[in-house]
Design a protein around this motif. Structure first.
Motif, PDB file in Angstrom:
ATOM      1  N   TRP A 158      37.383  46.926  39.356  1.00  0.00           N
ATOM      2  CA  TRP A 158      36.605  45.979  40.142  1.00  0.00           C
ATOM      3  C   TRP A 158      35.168  45.885  39.633  1.00  0.00           C
ATOM      4  CZ3 TRP A 158      38.987  42.682  43.174  1.00  0.00           C
ATOM      5  CH2 TRP A 158      40.245  43.014  43.667  1.00  0.00           C
ATOM      6  N   TYR A 159      34.563  47.036  39.352  1.00  0.00           N
ATOM      7  CA  TYR A 159      33.190  47.021  38.851  1.00  0.00           C
ATOM      8  C   TYR A 159      33.096  46.296  37.514  1.00  0.00           C
ATOM      9  CZ  TYR A 159      32.032  50.462  42.470  1.00  0.00           C
ATOM     10  OH  TYR A 159      31.839  51.098  43.670  1.00  0.00           O
ATOM     11  N   ALA A 160      34.109  46.475  36.664  1.00  0.00           N
ATOM     12  CA  ALA A 160      34.104  45.811  35.355  1.00  0.00           C
ATOM     13  C   ALA A 160      34.131  44.291  35.499  1.00  0.00           C
ATOM     14  CB  ALA A 160      35.297  46.281  34.519  1.00  0.00           C
ATOM     15  N   ALA A 161      34.757  43.807  36.587  1.00  0.00           N
ATOM     16  CA  ALA A 161      34.814  42.368  36.834  1.00  0.00           C
ATOM     17  C   ALA A 161      33.615  41.866  37.631  1.00  0.00           C
ATOM     18  CB  ALA A 161      36.107  42.031  37.578  1.00  0.00           C
ATOM     19  N   GLY A 162      32.688  42.776  37.950  1.00  0.00           N
ATOM     20  CA  GLY A 162      31.502  42.394  38.695  1.00  0.00           C
ATOM     21  C   GLY A 162      31.748  42.187  40.174  1.00  0.00           C
ATOM     22  N   VAL A 163      32.760  42.880  40.720  1.00  0.00           N
ATOM     23  CA  VAL A 163      33.141  42.709  42.127  1.00  0.00           C
ATOM     24  C   VAL A 163      32.961  44.024  42.867  1.00  0.00           C
ATOM     25  CG1 VAL A 163      35.018  42.116  43.703  1.00  0.00           C
ATOM     26  CG2 VAL A 163      34.804  40.907  41.504  1.00  0.00           C
ATOM     27  N   ASP A 164      32.358  43.950  44.054  1.00  0.00           N
ATOM     28  CA  ASP A 164      32.234  45.112  44.914  1.00  0.00           C
ATOM     29  C   ASP A 164      33.599  45.396  45.538  1.00  0.00           C
ATOM     30  OD1 ASP A 164      31.752  47.027  46.838  1.00  0.00           O
ATOM     31  OD2 ASP A 164      30.108  45.939  47.815  1.00  0.00           O
ATOM     32  N   PRO A 165      34.239  46.525  45.214  1.00  0.00           N
ATOM     33  CA  PRO A 165      35.584  46.775  45.742  1.00  0.00           C
ATOM     34  C   PRO A 165      35.649  46.854  47.259  1.00  0.00           C
ATOM     35  CG  PRO A 165      34.691  48.738  44.663  1.00  0.00           C
ATOM     36  CD  PRO A 165      33.785  47.611  44.329  1.00  0.00           C
ATOM     37  N   LYS A 166      34.538  47.177  47.906  1.00  0.00           N
ATOM     38  CA  LYS A 166      34.532  47.258  49.365  1.00  0.00           C
ATOM     39  C   LYS A 166      34.628  45.878  50.010  1.00  0.00           C
ATOM     40  CE  LYS A 166      31.823  51.534  49.545  1.00  0.00           C
ATOM     41  NZ  LYS A 166      30.548  52.155  50.007  1.00  0.00           N
ATOM     42  N   ARG A 167      34.354  44.846  49.240  1.00  0.00           N
ATOM     43  CA  ARG A 167      34.360  43.487  49.786  1.00  0.00           C
ATOM     44  C   ARG A 167      35.537  42.669  49.255  1.00  0.00           C
ATOM     45  NH1 ARG A 167      28.938  40.539  48.877  1.00  0.00           N
ATOM     46  NH2 ARG A 167      29.601  39.436  50.766  1.00  0.00           N
ATOM     47  N   ARG A 168      36.516  43.342  48.674  1.00  0.00           N
ATOM     48  CA  ARG A 168      37.573  42.628  47.968  1.00  0.00           C
ATOM     49  C   ARG A 168      38.490  41.830  48.901  1.00  0.00           C
ATOM     50  NH1 ARG A 168      39.185  47.844  48.536  1.00  0.00           N
ATOM     51  NH2 ARG A 168      41.419  48.286  48.837  1.00  0.00           N
ATOM     52  N   ALA A 169      38.733  42.288  50.127  1.00  0.00           N
ATOM     53  CA  ALA A 169      39.636  41.569  51.026  1.00  0.00           C
ATOM     54  C   ALA A 169      39.047  40.222  51.444  1.00  0.00           C
ATOM     55  CB  ALA A 169      39.952  42.415  52.249  1.00  0.00           C
ATOM     56  N   GLY A 170      37.765  40.214  51.833  1.00  0.00           N
ATOM     57  CA  GLY A 170      37.123  38.963  52.213  1.00  0.00           C
ATOM     58  C   GLY A 170      37.022  38.007  51.036  1.00  0.00           C
ATOM     59  N   ARG A 171      36.713  38.557  49.867  1.00  0.00           N
ATOM     60  CA  ARG A 171      36.644  37.730  48.662  1.00  0.00           C
ATOM     61  C   ARG A 171      38.011  37.137  48.349  1.00  0.00           C
ATOM     62  NH1 ARG A 171      33.611  37.609  43.564  1.00  0.00           N
ATOM     63  NH2 ARG A 171      35.034  37.092  41.851  1.00  0.00           N
ATOM     64  N   PHE A 172      39.052  37.930  48.501  1.00  0.00           N
ATOM     65  CA  PHE A 172      40.416  37.475  48.237  1.00  0.00           C
ATOM     66  C   PHE A 172      40.764  36.260  49.098  1.00  0.00           C
ATOM     67  CE2 PHE A 172      45.011  37.990  49.425  1.00  0.00           C
ATOM     68  CZ  PHE A 172      45.551  37.666  48.193  1.00  0.00           C
ATOM     69  N   GLU A 173      40.447  36.327  50.384  1.00  0.00           N
ATOM     70  CA  GLU A 173      40.769  35.215  51.264  1.00  0.00           C
ATOM     71  C   GLU A 173      40.011  33.954  50.872  1.00  0.00           C
ATOM     72  OE1 GLU A 173      40.541  36.136  55.387  1.00  0.00           O
ATOM     73  OE2 GLU A 173      41.965  37.822  55.249  1.00  0.00           O
ATOM     74  N   GLU A 174      38.745  34.100  50.497  1.00  0.00           N
ATOM     75  CA  GLU A 174      37.982  32.925  50.075  1.00  0.00           C
ATOM     76  C   GLU A 174      38.539  32.341  48.783  1.00  0.00           C
ATOM     77  OE1 GLU A 174      33.753  33.250  50.028  1.00  0.00           O
ATOM     78  OE2 GLU A 174      33.636  34.118  52.049  1.00  0.00           O
ATOM     79  N   VAL A 175      38.928  33.190  47.852  1.00  0.00           N
ATOM     80  CA  VAL A 175      39.533  32.706  46.609  1.00  0.00           C
ATOM     81  C   VAL A 175      40.781  31.872  46.918  1.00  0.00           C
ATOM     82  CG1 VAL A 175      40.777  33.400  44.521  1.00  0.00           C
ATOM     83  CG2 VAL A 175      38.624  34.522  45.117  1.00  0.00           C
ATOM     84  N   LEU A 176      41.633  32.373  47.808  1.00  0.00           N
ATOM     85  CA  LEU A 176      42.840  31.633  48.168  1.00  0.00           C
ATOM     86  C   LEU A 176      42.505  30.281  48.777  1.00  0.00           C
ATOM     87  CD1 LEU A 176      45.089  34.399  49.785  1.00  0.00           C
ATOM     88  CD2 LEU A 176      45.238  33.473  47.467  1.00  0.00           C
TER      89      LEU A 176
END
Length: 324
Positions: free
Chosen positions: A127-145
């Motif tokens: 996640w860090y390598a992709a520039g994403v905070d892993p703690k926020r991945r669920a909310g980000r996932f829903e927005e991506v969808l």
């Protein structure tokens, strides 16, 4: 409330070894193997071929790129991800990639997608390598969808979220499939997280489960179906998929030993133990597949826990899939 859903015969798909070809001790390093396997699956009359996804935690060929190649060398099978870690990607770039594969394949793309794990150092670093905070991945996932599904319609999209802001963004090409690319969300009864079920019912075209027992999967299908209906959606159009891992060998001991070696190499540790499988005789595998079909599976995605995917596919087609 019980939801009554009419089902057709279960569809069977094969997960292609986009990670398996890189695994030691016997790496294949032959991307064309994946194309040969896909054509063999199609010739056998099966429903679909699938590929997994990861960046650095479980290295493999990139999912959308290989699906483009598979789209060009097949004509009928559905092409899916099991599952795509959509939150690792920017939604505009992902929407373009999905629409491109859907166009090349004449509307055969289906996306299995999940929030993804952050349970060990390798996953965290991904996640860090992709520039994403892993703690926020669920909310980000829903927005991506949400964004990907809107962009796929080809109309200007304005969106304001916690992770992404778009102002009249229009993405071309639009998806070939008029209702957009179907998205099956990773959802597991044994996780006991109501949020997973609600997310699938609200945002998904279906769900995809892994490691749930047939009894757990039945509960998952029923409960999620109730949520789908409560939202005014048609549960008959909601696809329930189950991802199972097998090794077909009349010698059960050899099947179990190879499967354990493969899964340990794949994940670093075989942490789900006997929730995988079955491993061994074809009849055992057919029986388990039938149990999931009876529990409500519309689609079964089969992965071979083996370093010999071609041999596994041959015996699977001859002894398991035939007449299933």
């Amino acid at each position: 409330m019980k939801v009554s859903v009419a089902r057709e015969k279960v569809k069977v798909g094969i997960l292609l070894p986009t990670r398996g070809i890189l695994l030691k001790p016997r790496p294949v390093l032959d991307a064309k193997l994946l194309m040969r396997l896909a054509r063999q699956v199609e010739a056998a009359g099966l429903d679909s071929v699938w590929v997994g996804d990861s960046l650095t935690a479980k290295p493999r060929l990139e999912a959308m790129a290989i699906l483009s190649a598979l789209a060009a060398c097949t004509e009928r099978v559905r092409l899916g991800t099991a599952v795509l870690l959509a939150g690792l990607r920017h939604p505009v770039l992902l929407a373009q990639a999905m629409a491109t594969v859907d166009m090349i394949s004449d509307g055969r793309l289906v996306i299995g997608a999940g929030v993804g794990g952050a349970f060990n150092d390798e996953q965290l670093q991904e996640w860090y390598a992709a520039g994403v905070d892993p703690k926020r991945r669920a909310g980000r996932f829903e927005e991506v969808l949400e964004i990907v599904q809107q962009l796929g319609q080809g109309e200007p999209v304005t969106y304001t979220g916690k992770h992404f802001v778009l102002d009249q963004v229009r993405m071309q090409p639009r998806t070939v499939q008029p209702d957009g690319v179907p998205v099956l969300l990773a959802t597991h009864w044994r996780a006991q997280k109501e949020q997973q079920l609600r997310r699938a019912a609200r945002l998904g075209s279906g769900l995809m489960s892994i490691t749930d027992s047939p009894e757990e999967f039945r509960e998952l299908v029923q409960r999620t179906g109730e949520m789908v209906s409560a939202l005014g959606r048609d549960a008959n159009k909601f696809e329930n998929a189950y991802y199972m891992t097998v090794n077909v060998n009349r010698d059960v001991g050899k099947a179990e030993a190879e499967a354990d070696e493969f899964l340990t190499g794949y994940y670093g540790v075989n942490h789900w133990g006997d929730r995988w499988g079955p491993f061994g005789e074809a009849e055992r595998i057919k029986e388990r597949m039938a149990e999931y079909a009876e529990a409500g599976a519309d689609t079964l995605v089969v992965r071979f826990a083996s370093f010999e995917p071609e041999a596994q596919l041959e015996v699977f087609l001859e002894e398991v899939a035939e007449g299933f």
